[in-house]
Write a protein that holds these residues in place. Sequence first.
Motif, short mmCIF file in Angstrom:
data_model
loop_
_atom_site.label_atom_id
_atom_site.label_comp_id
_atom_site.label_asym_id
_atom_site.label_seq_id
_atom_site.Cartn_x
_atom_site.Cartn_y
_atom_site.Cartn_z
N GLY A 34 -23.37 10.31 -32.06
CA GLY A 34 -23.11 11.68 -31.64
C GLY A 34 -21.85 11.80 -30.80
N ARG A 35 -21.53 13.04 -30.52
CA ARG A 35 -20.35 13.30 -29.72
C ARG A 35 -20.65 13.09 -28.25
NH1 ARG A 35 -17.93 19.02 -31.32
NH2 ARG A 35 -18.29 19.15 -29.12
N PRO A 36 -19.64 12.72 -27.45
CA PRO A 36 -19.86 12.61 -26.02
C PRO A 36 -20.00 14.00 -25.39
CG PRO A 36 -17.58 12.11 -26.55
CD PRO A 36 -18.31 12.28 -27.85
N HIS A 37 -20.67 14.07 -24.25
CA HIS A 37 -20.84 15.34 -23.57
C HIS A 37 -19.49 15.86 -23.06
CE1 HIS A 37 -25.18 15.25 -23.66
NE2 HIS A 37 -25.13 13.97 -23.29
N ARG A 38 -19.36 17.15 -23.05
CA ARG A 38 -18.11 17.76 -22.61
C ARG A 38 -17.98 17.70 -21.09
NH1 ARG A 38 -14.61 21.77 -25.04
NH2 ARG A 38 -12.78 21.64 -23.75
N MET A 44 -21.95 19.20 -14.36
CA MET A 44 -23.09 20.00 -14.81
C MET A 44 -23.96 20.39 -13.61
SD MET A 44 -24.04 21.29 -17.51
CE MET A 44 -25.02 21.25 -18.95
N ALA A 45 -24.14 19.48 -12.66
CA ALA A 45 -24.93 19.79 -11.48
C ALA A 45 -24.27 20.88 -10.64
CB ALA A 45 -25.13 18.53 -10.64
N GLY A 49 -25.85 24.59 -9.99
CA GLY A 49 -26.01 25.07 -8.62
C GLY A 49 -25.38 26.44 -8.43
N ILE A 50 -24.22 26.65 -9.02
CA ILE A 50 -23.55 27.96 -8.92
C ILE A 50 -24.36 29.01 -9.67
CG2 ILE A 50 -21.49 29.22 -9.61
CD1 ILE A 50 -19.89 26.64 -9.09
N PHE A 65 -14.90 26.17 -16.63
CA PHE A 65 -15.06 24.77 -17.05
C PHE A 65 -14.54 24.53 -18.47
CE2 PHE A 65 -18.28 24.52 -13.64
CZ PHE A 65 -17.88 23.34 -13.05
N ASP A 66 -14.09 25.57 -19.13
CA ASP A 66 -13.57 25.49 -20.50
C ASP A 66 -14.61 24.95 -21.47
OD1 ASP A 66 -11.64 25.88 -22.48
OD2 ASP A 66 -10.92 23.81 -22.31
#
Length: 74
Positions: A34-38, A44-45, A49-50, A65-66
């Motif tokens: 699979g593809r790596p996470h963006r 992500m945390a 949180g935001i 974050f594009d």
Amino acid sequence: MFNLPGMTAGWFLNLNRKRHPAGKAALVRRAQGGRPHRLIDAEMAVGRGIIDAGTIPVAALAERFDVSAQTFYT
């Protein structure tokens, strides 16, 4: 005419026999496809949180974050 299904079944059986050891070896190596996470886990945390704080809409945060807005829902 009736030989064709048998030939096809034999071909797929042979193909599976070739692929099976490769799959076992990949499991031993703990290979993941699979593809790596963006985003990395830290990004992500921060994003979650935001979102939980409710200061910035998800669409604006995703643009910052594009990434797609769906990234924060999965």
